[in-house]
Design an enzyme around this catalytic site. Structure first.
Site, short mmCIF file in Angstrom:
data_model
loop_
_atom_site.label_atom_id
_atom_site.label_comp_id
_atom_site.label_asym_id
_atom_site.label_seq_id
_atom_site.Cartn_x
_atom_site.Cartn_y
_atom_site.Cartn_z
CG ASP A 1 45.77 58.42 42.65
OD1 ASP A 1 46.17 59.08 43.64
OD2 ASP A 1 44.74 58.69 42.04
CG HIS B 1 38.27 69.63 38.58
ND1 HIS B 1 36.91 69.59 38.82
CD2 HIS B 1 38.78 68.50 39.14
CE1 HIS B 1 36.62 68.49 39.49
NE2 HIS B 1 37.72 67.82 39.70
C1 SAM Z 1 38.99 63.95 41.68
S1 SAM Z 1 39.97 62.52 41.75
C2 SAM Z 1 39.76 61.85 40.11
C3 SAM Z 1 39.86 60.36 40.10
C4 SAM Z 1 39.62 59.72 38.74
N1 SAM Z 1 40.55 60.19 37.74
C5 SAM Z 1 38.18 59.91 38.27
O1 SAM Z 1 37.99 60.42 37.15
O2 SAM Z 1 37.25 59.54 38.99
C6 SAM Z 1 41.63 63.17 41.72
C7 SAM Z 1 42.70 62.10 41.89
O3 SAM Z 1 44.00 62.74 41.82
C8 SAM Z 1 44.85 62.04 42.71
N2 SAM Z 1 46.05 62.85 43.03
C9 SAM Z 1 46.11 63.94 43.82
N3 SAM Z 1 47.38 64.39 43.90
C10 SAM Z 1 48.12 63.57 43.12
C11 SAM Z 1 49.50 63.52 42.79
N4 SAM Z 1 50.36 64.42 43.26
N5 SAM Z 1 49.93 62.54 41.95
C12 SAM Z 1 49.05 61.63 41.45
N6 SAM Z 1 47.72 61.63 41.73
C13 SAM Z 1 47.27 62.58 42.56
C14 SAM Z 1 43.96 61.79 43.91
O4 SAM Z 1 44.49 60.80 44.77
C15 SAM Z 1 42.65 61.40 43.23
O5 SAM Z 1 42.58 60.01 43.03
#
Ligand code: SAM
Length: 416
Positions: free
Chosen positions: A270, A316
């Protein structure tokens, strides 16, 4: 004479309310009530027929109300929710004593809000939301809802997410739509916050808001973990297989899977500020099998040759071309037979779910639009994403979770 629709609906409400009542009576459970000591979830426990009865009553009530009020009310729903926002913002619930009352004057003094504003806020939320009541003129007491807000931090996290993050973004979503952009930084959220950053970049620069967002998300996202563990053949992966959990936050999904499947290893990726310090909070039974890595998924995947690349509720949040980019950034690291597994919402065909299920799905899709300029997708749209990213993503399968499942587990295999 055939039975009219409004009578059919009223009969359904009556019959199914009787099922609910009999469930409470035969199990010695308290009746739902607005009273301060009323149950917070009267029908939480209950067999599938009790859950069905609850759903039937609520759906029939929605339709009956819409029919009886008439179409003008569908066009102009009650929309002034600012008194409820004031309850949240000025922490009024925490200033009202449980089991006793407080005068408008004292509540005004303690909250710093003018007395006549306190009075109108309380009297509005009492009738619209059953938040507070006035047992004696000029004195405020709790209802079940205001006490829940006073005592359960999850309630105020969710109100904060709704009022401070989502609503301002909803207000500007139409302006974002008018721009017709495919960029994640042209969203209602970006316009409302007067920023050219996308939502995740904005959070990186506003850690307090990011923390509140994460706290609210944590209260909503655990339900489908069990389904993820049963809708993919994790147990068939060979010992020491590696699962890369992209956008895995602080590892709650990998921890859950690692505890269930002791033969697997996990790399949680992340953004740097998200994974910082997360390794120190791992439960003992998974230490040594889960590592954290700061990685931006829009750059090439650093973990080569893993068996599974998992994206749970990640894509999403992004418009199509960004999802395609994320998938393509995996390709240089994929070995033949590697799986890409996605758990995410699956939009239904109209009318194939119950009314409330479909309402929830459309609501989620509208939230994605406001917050990220992204969208929920139908099964065919998920397949199209993989096909566009690369024709070597083969064997597309999508398993809906549950009979009318609002989410699903999708997997593809890398077939070079
Ligand atoms: C809606 S959360 C989902 C978290 C987890 N996978 C779950 O199922 O509960 C989306 C995640 O994508 C991460 N994220 C956003 N942009 C990102 C990037 N460019 N690279 C890696 N992770 C990213 C956010 O920090 C967040 O933790």
């Amino acid at each position: 004479m055939s039975t009219s629709r409004i009578i059919q609906l009223a009969q359904k409400i009556s019959a199914q309310a009787a099922v609910l009542d009999s469930h409470l009576q035969s199990n010695g459970l308290p009746q739902p009530s607005f009273n301060e000591d009323g149950p917070t979830e009267a029908f939480k426990e209950g067999t599938p027929d009790v859950q069905q009865a609850k759903s039937d009553v609520l759906e029939a009530m929605i339709e009956l109300r819409q029919l009886i009020e008439g179409p003008m009310n569908n066009l102009l729903p009650p929309n002034n929710l600012s008194p409820l926002v004031a309850v949240y913002r000025f922490k009024l619930a925490s200033l009202v004593p449980v089991g006793s009352t407080i005068s408008f004057r004292d509540l005004a003094e303690k909250s710093g809000v003018r007395e006549h504003d306190v009075k109108r806020i309380v009297r509005y939320t009492a009738v619209y939301h059953r938040v507070f009541h006035e047992p004696k003129k000029g004195f405020v007491a709790h209802t079940a809802a205001s006490k829940l807000l006073a005592e359960n931090p999850a309630a105020s996290h969710l109100m904060g997410l709704t009022f401070d993050e989502c609503w301002p973004a909803h207000n500007r979503a139409v302006d974002a739509i008018a721009q017709g952009s495919e960029e994640p930084n042209v969203s209602g959220y970006a316009l409302a916050n007067n920023t050219s950053l996308n939502t995740f970049q904005f959070f990186s620069e506003n850690p307090t808001r990011a923390e509140r967002f994460a706290a609210a998300m944590a209260t909503t996202s655990t339900a489908s973990l069990e389904a993820l563990s049963t809708h993919f053949a994790w147990s068939e992966l060979s010992p020491n297989s590696t699962v890369v959990d992209l956008g895995g936050s602080r590892g709650h999904v990998s921890i859950y899977l690692a505890q269930k499947f002791a033969h697997l290893r996990f790399v949680v990726q992340d953004l740097p500020e998200v994974v910082k310090g997360a390794a120190d909070t791992l439960p003992e039974d998974v230490q040594g099998r889960i590592e954290f890595s700061a990685h931006d998924m829009f750059t090439n995947q650093p973990t080569q040759g893993a068996d599974v690349y998992l994206l749970r509720y990640v894509l999403h949040d992004w418009p199509d071309k960004y999802c395609i980019d994320v998938l393509r950034k995996l390709i240089p690291s994929l070995k033949a037979g590697a799986k890409v597994v996605i758990q995410d919402h699956l939009l239904p065909e109209p009318g194939t779910m119950t009314l409330r299920q479909e309402m929830n799905m459309r609501n989620m899709d509208a939230i994605m639009l406001s917050l990220f300029n992204s969208r929920e997708r139908e099964v065919e749209e998920w397949e199209e994403l993989f096909n566009t990213a690369d024709s070597r993503f083969g064997g597309f399968t999508a398993n809906r979770i549950g009979e009318h499942g609002s989410s699903g587990v999708i997997s593809v295999e890398w077939t070079p």
